[in-house]
Design a protein around this motif. Structure first.
Motif, short mmCIF file in Angstrom:
data_model
loop_
_atom_site.label_atom_id
_atom_site.label_comp_id
_atom_site.label_asym_id
_atom_site.label_seq_id
_atom_site.Cartn_x
_atom_site.Cartn_y
_atom_site.Cartn_z
N PRO A 92 0.81 -1.22 0.00
CA PRO A 92 0.00 0.00 0.00
C PRO A 92 0.84 1.27 0.00
CG PRO A 92 -0.90 -1.60 1.54
CD PRO A 92 0.42 -2.14 1.08
N ALA A 93 1.96 1.26 0.71
CA ALA A 93 2.81 2.46 0.75
C ALA A 93 3.35 2.77 -0.64
CB ALA A 93 3.95 2.26 1.74
N ALA A 94 3.72 1.73 -1.40
CA ALA A 94 4.23 1.95 -2.75
C ALA A 94 3.13 2.46 -3.67
CB ALA A 94 4.82 0.65 -3.30
N ALA A 95 1.92 1.90 -3.52
CA ALA A 95 0.79 2.36 -4.34
C ALA A 95 0.49 3.83 -4.10
CB ALA A 95 -0.45 1.52 -4.04
N ARG A 96 0.82 4.31 -2.90
CA ARG A 96 0.60 5.72 -2.56
C ARG A 96 1.85 6.56 -2.77
NH1 ARG A 96 -2.35 4.11 3.17
NH2 ARG A 96 -3.95 2.77 2.21
N GLY A 97 2.82 5.99 -3.48
CA GLY A 97 4.02 6.74 -3.81
C GLY A 97 4.88 7.10 -2.62
N PHE A 98 4.74 6.35 -1.53
CA PHE A 98 5.49 6.62 -0.30
C PHE A 98 5.29 8.06 0.19
CE2 PHE A 98 7.82 3.32 -2.63
CZ PHE A 98 7.76 2.29 -1.71
N LEU A 99 4.07 8.56 -0.01
CA LEU A 99 3.76 9.91 0.47
C LEU A 99 3.70 9.93 1.99
CD1 LEU A 99 0.89 11.03 -1.95
CD2 LEU A 99 3.31 11.60 -2.10
N LEU A 133 -6.83 15.37 -7.80
CA LEU A 133 -7.97 16.19 -7.38
C LEU A 133 -7.72 16.86 -6.03
CD1 LEU A 133 -10.77 13.67 -8.42
CD2 LEU A 133 -10.27 15.86 -9.53
N ALA A 134 -7.14 16.11 -5.09
CA ALA A 134 -6.93 16.66 -3.75
C ALA A 134 -5.86 17.75 -3.75
CB ALA A 134 -6.54 15.53 -2.78
N GLN A 135 -4.80 17.54 -4.52
CA GLN A 135 -3.68 18.49 -4.55
C GLN A 135 -3.81 19.54 -5.64
OE1 GLN A 135 -2.84 17.66 -1.45
NE2 GLN A 135 -0.74 18.22 -2.01
N ARG A 136 -4.70 19.31 -6.59
CA ARG A 136 -5.11 20.27 -7.62
C ARG A 136 -4.06 20.58 -8.69
NH1 ARG A 136 -9.72 24.17 -6.25
NH2 ARG A 136 -10.95 22.95 -4.79
N ARG A 137 -2.84 20.82 -8.34
CA ARG A 137 -1.81 21.21 -9.32
C ARG A 137 -0.58 20.33 -9.09
NH1 ARG A 137 -3.13 26.32 -11.42
NH2 ARG A 137 -0.95 26.78 -11.93
N PHE A 305 13.60 11.63 -2.14
CA PHE A 305 13.19 12.65 -3.11
C PHE A 305 11.67 12.78 -3.13
CE2 PHE A 305 12.10 14.21 -7.33
CZ PHE A 305 12.95 15.31 -7.44
N ARG A 306 10.97 11.65 -3.04
CA ARG A 306 9.51 11.70 -3.06
C ARG A 306 8.96 12.47 -1.87
NH1 ARG A 306 8.56 5.34 -4.55
NH2 ARG A 306 9.29 5.45 -6.69
N PRO A 311 4.10 17.15 -2.07
CA PRO A 311 2.88 17.90 -2.36
C PRO A 311 2.58 18.08 -3.84
CG PRO A 311 4.17 18.97 -0.64
CD PRO A 311 5.04 17.90 -1.23
N ALA A 312 3.60 17.94 -4.69
CA ALA A 312 3.40 18.23 -6.11
C ALA A 312 3.76 17.08 -7.03
CB ALA A 312 4.22 19.46 -6.51
N TYR A 313 4.22 15.96 -6.51
CA TYR A 313 4.75 14.91 -7.38
C TYR A 313 4.42 13.52 -6.85
CZ TYR A 313 8.32 12.28 -10.04
OH TYR A 313 8.99 11.41 -10.84
N LEU A 314 3.90 12.68 -7.74
CA LEU A 314 3.58 11.29 -7.39
C LEU A 314 4.14 10.37 -8.47
CD1 LEU A 314 2.04 9.23 -5.58
CD2 LEU A 314 0.07 9.56 -7.11
N ARG A 315 4.93 9.39 -8.06
CA ARG A 315 5.47 8.41 -9.00
C ARG A 315 5.41 7.02 -8.38
NH1 ARG A 315 8.75 7.52 -13.48
NH2 ARG A 315 10.14 5.72 -13.34
N ARG A 316 4.95 6.06 -9.19
CA ARG A 316 4.97 4.65 -8.81
C ARG A 316 5.67 3.84 -9.90
NH1 ARG A 316 -0.41 5.55 -7.24
NH2 ARG A 316 -0.65 6.42 -9.33
N ASN A 317 6.35 2.79 -9.51
CA ASN A 317 7.02 1.90 -10.45
C ASN A 317 6.27 0.58 -10.56
OD1 ASN A 317 9.32 3.66 -10.96
ND2 ASN A 317 9.95 3.16 -8.86
N GLN A 318 6.42 -0.07 -11.71
CA GLN A 318 5.72 -1.33 -11.95
C GLN A 318 5.99 -2.35 -10.86
OE1 GLN A 318 6.23 -3.17 -15.73
NE2 GLN A 318 5.56 -1.39 -16.89
N ARG A 319 7.24 -2.50 -10.50
CA ARG A 319 7.58 -3.55 -9.53
C ARG A 319 6.94 -3.30 -8.17
NH1 ARG A 319 12.19 -0.46 -10.24
NH2 ARG A 319 12.93 0.68 -8.42
#
Length: 558
Positions: A92-99, A133-137, A305-306, A311-319
């Motif tokens: 779940p943490a990876a799916a949320r981009g470790f936010l 939607l939540a972060q808008r930009r 880095f994440r 607040p402005a960037y979300l990245r997830r990897n396939q693995r």
């Protein structure tokens, strides 16, 4: 039906009385309207398919597993939407981009209306749409193949359900057609292409009627900006193309973004050690936050880095997010022919040469729209360290691709193998495959589809490019199956390069009609499974008919 009863015969109408007769005629008209609508909606075919399904013997375990392998993405997408609405999964943490936890909880609290959406979302895709939607930009930087387009469409559909009417997507010209087709296939939103000579008329129509407008970076500079608040969401695909703040297209994107509350940048290119470029993108979205990013000397995929850019960037990897059996993602890459492509194509049509028509898009390599898109796809795969197999029916096309890829492949650290053709001895063919498989990181293998599509295993490849559509659908399926098979550790992405308004589109129309009829009445029957020719179109009449139709069409156009 009860009210319409008196209309069944003259005697019954006469005995019914005036009031009942009028009610019967009104009921009869309503029945007519409903049956017409049912026919238009394809209800007869659906009922026929239901009859076939009910009469079919229940699938055994093997057949069920084959169906799962063929449509695993659909199965997992629907299961994820039902069981993992919060963006969970294997990690779940990876799916949320470790936010950070607080930010992740805020995103999870964001509603996501699916009224105008036609596609199921994986848990991580739902989270990505909610993040936008939540972060808008924001910037959505998922690795290629994770469905950034679908996540953007989910956000657009939500905003449309909230009453917004105007949306704008800016993308490279090579993917404009794909965007309009995805909008139409994955949502009920109206797609409007702002491209070509009629783009200003289309802009006026979109301004009045609303919908999702799709345009290019170049065309964007020629449109008047909408009033503040009029645009529901502004989506920029391949957003890394606006990293230079002084470029004209960057200035145009920044101007449009400044007047819109919701802005979504999409880019699958990792930004390793390019903090200054990343800051340029963030400055368009959140000027006040750009100066606080700092010189983070780490790669874009790291957790540190994440957290810094969360607040402005979300990245997830396939693995991180695809824990199930790797799926198969098929994308038709529709390209508009360049002037040189059209000239070569017209010459082939005038000559009545079907095979020359099919390969005309590569006749002028320096101006080939298909070849340009192929190079983009290979470059993106190289940036992600993925192996690529390129298939074509024609040796001439593979020679063009080999010439174009040879130099960039070496510069990118990858290697180029092949081409494999029918004239290559089996021993050498296997050596080429072994070298491709053993190569570290990115590599490209070129293969003629009849030679490379049968009898060799290419599980090392996770990107397959088909240079043109094939006359036999099973030929494409067999070629793709070289990579998409048991033992594959990555999802396989297939890109079929197609040209609009020509032989490619005509071939698909003919093949699609036959496939639809077959699927409507005998999907996966014993006969179909044992006889691929039941759905293949290999007779010479197909070529003759397409040549004649294209000669007539181009003749009418002058």
């Amino acid at each position: 039906l009860a009210d319409a009863g008196p209309a069944a015969g003259r005697l019954r109408r006469w005995l019914a009385g005036r009031e009942r007769r009028e009610r019967a005629l009104a009921a009869l008209a309503e029945i007519g309207r409903r049956t017409e609508r049912a026919a238009a909606d394809g209800v007869p075919a659906l009922l026929a398919q239901a009859s076939v399904d009910l009469l079919r013997v229940p699938a055994d375990e093997t057949a069920a597993w084959v169906d799962f392998e063929l449509r695993s993405a659909e199965y997992h997408g629907l299961l994820a939407e039902i069981t993992e609405p919060s963006g969970g999964g294997a990690d779940p943490a990876a799916a949320r981009g470790f936010l950070p936890e607080a930010l992740a909880e805020r995103v999870l609290a964001q509603a996501l209306d699916d009224t105008y959406r036609r596609v199921s979302l994986r848990g991580y895709q739902s989270f990505g749409a909610r993040f936008a939607l939540a972060q808008r930009r924001v910037i959505l930087g998922d690795e290629m193949g994770l469905g950034k387009t679908i996540q953007a469409l989910a956000a657009l559909a939500h905003l449309a359900a909230q009453g917004h009417r105007h949306f704008l997507v800016v993308c490279p010209a090579g993917v404009l057609v794909n965007w309009t087709r995805e909008i139409e296939a994955r949502s009920t939103l109206r797609a409007v292409a702002l491209h070509g000579p009629g783009r200003h008329d289309a802009f006026a129509d979109w301004r009045g009627e609303g919908g999702v407008a799709v345009t290019t970076f170049q065309a964007l500079t020629g449109f008047p900006e909408l009033a503040a608040g009029e645009l529901g969401m502004f989506v920029v695909d391949e957003a890394h193309l606006v990293k230079n703040p002084q470029a004209r297209r960057s200035l145009a994107v920044a101007a449009w973004a400044a007047r819109c509350a919701y802005v979504l940048f999409l880019t699958g290119t990792p930004m390793e050690n390019r903090v200054s470029e990343f800051r340029s993108l963030v400055r368009i979205l959140r000027p006040e936050a750009a100066s606080g990013i700092g010189e983070v000397d780490t790669v874009a995929g790291s957790r540190a880095f994440r957290r810094a850019v969360a607040p402005a960037y979300l990245r997830r990897n396939q693995r991180d997010v695809l824990a199930e059996l790797p799926g198969l993602q098929w994308t038709d890459e529709w390209e508009e022919l360049s002037a040189a492509d059209r000239e070569a194509y017209r010459a082939a049509v005038r000559a009545g040469n079907f095979m020359a028509m099919r390969r005309a898009a590569y006749a002028r390599p320096e101006e080939s729209a298909k070849l340009a898109r192929l190079l983009e796809l290979v470059a993106e795969a190289a940036a992600n360290g993925l192996k690529v197999v390129v298939f074509s029916a024609f040796r001439e096309v593979l020679a063009v691709v080999e010439e174009a890829l040879g130099r960039p492949a070496r510069e990118g650290g990858g290697r180029l193998f092949g081409p494999i053709s029918g004239s290559v001895p089996p021993a050498r063919r296997q050596r080429l495959v072994d070298g491709f498989v053993a190569a570290a990181g990115h590599a490209v293998l070129l293969a003629q589809i009849e030679a490379g599509g049968i009898g060799i295993n290419l599980q090392a490849a996770s990107v397959v490019i088909l240079c043109e559509p094939q006359v036999k659908p099973t030929m494409e399926q067999q070629a793709v199956a070289r990579a998409h098979r048991m033992g594959q550790v990555r999802a396989v992405r297939v890109h079929r390069l197609l040209a609009t308004d020509g032989v490619d589109q005509r071939m698909l129309e003919v093949l699609d009609r036959k496939a639809r009829l077959f699927d409507a009445y005998a999907r996966r029957s014993v006969v179909a499974e044992s006889a691929p020719e039941a759905v293949d179109v290999s007779d010479t009449s197909l070529a003759r008919r397409i040549v004649e139709d294209e000669q007539a069409r181009l003749g009418a156009l002058g």
